[in-house]
Design an enzyme around this catalytic site. Structure first.
Site: not given
Length: 194
Positions: A9-11, A67, A148, A150, A175
């Site tokens: 959900k964060h992504k 990815d 979220f 790293y 990124h």
């Protein structure tokens, strides 16, 4: 309708903010899809394309997938394409603690976040992929609770804060921001004209 091929959900929320106005998006979770793609590619681009094609062919929907991961020079690029699968059953705080332990005696702390963003249209068999990165260094400790993954151990060049300490500021330099901004600029005609 555009499928964002993630259950995270964060992504999903992060990618959704890059989608141009007027385009409705759904996630894998929204569709109740629990099948996993084996991300066994040797690059972020290979894994991103594999994911987009898999879910596009399954749903017959236009898909965007990514990815992404952390690449650490002093660890020969580790965790790289294995960023999400490294210590798979552990949370990111534990993963970050292990990585910081691996970096204890390393003077060189150069690192980068990389994101490969892919669009796939199964009807037209169209694949468009963009890869972008943001350079930086690894912090010496976990700092911040924003973002979220790293984010709390990565300091982008030109800043003294980690992504985990940045909040909204991160979304203008990350990124993922760079990759999806480029992808959607290439896709405007394709998405809006269909």
């Amino acid at each position: 309708m555009l499928l964002i091929a993630t259950r995270n959900k964060h992504k999903f929320e992060e990618i959704k903010r890059f989608v141009p106005d007027g385009i409705q998006v759904v996630s894998l979770a929204d569709l109740g899809i629990n099948l996993e793609v084996e991300e066994d590619g040797e690059s972020f681009v290979q894994n991103s394309i594999k994911k987009a094609v898999f879910y596009g062919n399954m749903t017959k929907m236009k898909v965007i997938a990514d990815d992404s991961g952390l690449v650490i020079d002093a660890l020969n690029g580790f965790p790289g394409v294995h960023s999400a699968r490294f210590m798979k059953d552990y949370d990111y705080k534990e993963k970050m603690m292990v990585i910081l332990k691996m970096m204890e005696k390393k003077e060189e702390r150069f690192a980068r976040f990389v994101c490969a963003a892919t669009y796939y249209d199964p009807v037209g068999n169209i694949i468009i992929c963009c890869e972008e990165k943001v350079e930086g260094t690894l912090a010496y400790e976990i700092r911040g609770s924003e973002g979220f993954g790293y984010d709390p151990i990565f300091i982008p060049n030109g800043y003294d804060k980690t992504f985990g300490e940045m909040g909204e500021e991160k979304h203008k330099i990350s990124h993922r921001y760079k990759a999806f901004t480029k992808l959607f600029s290439l896709l405007r005609a394709i998405i809006f004209d269909k």
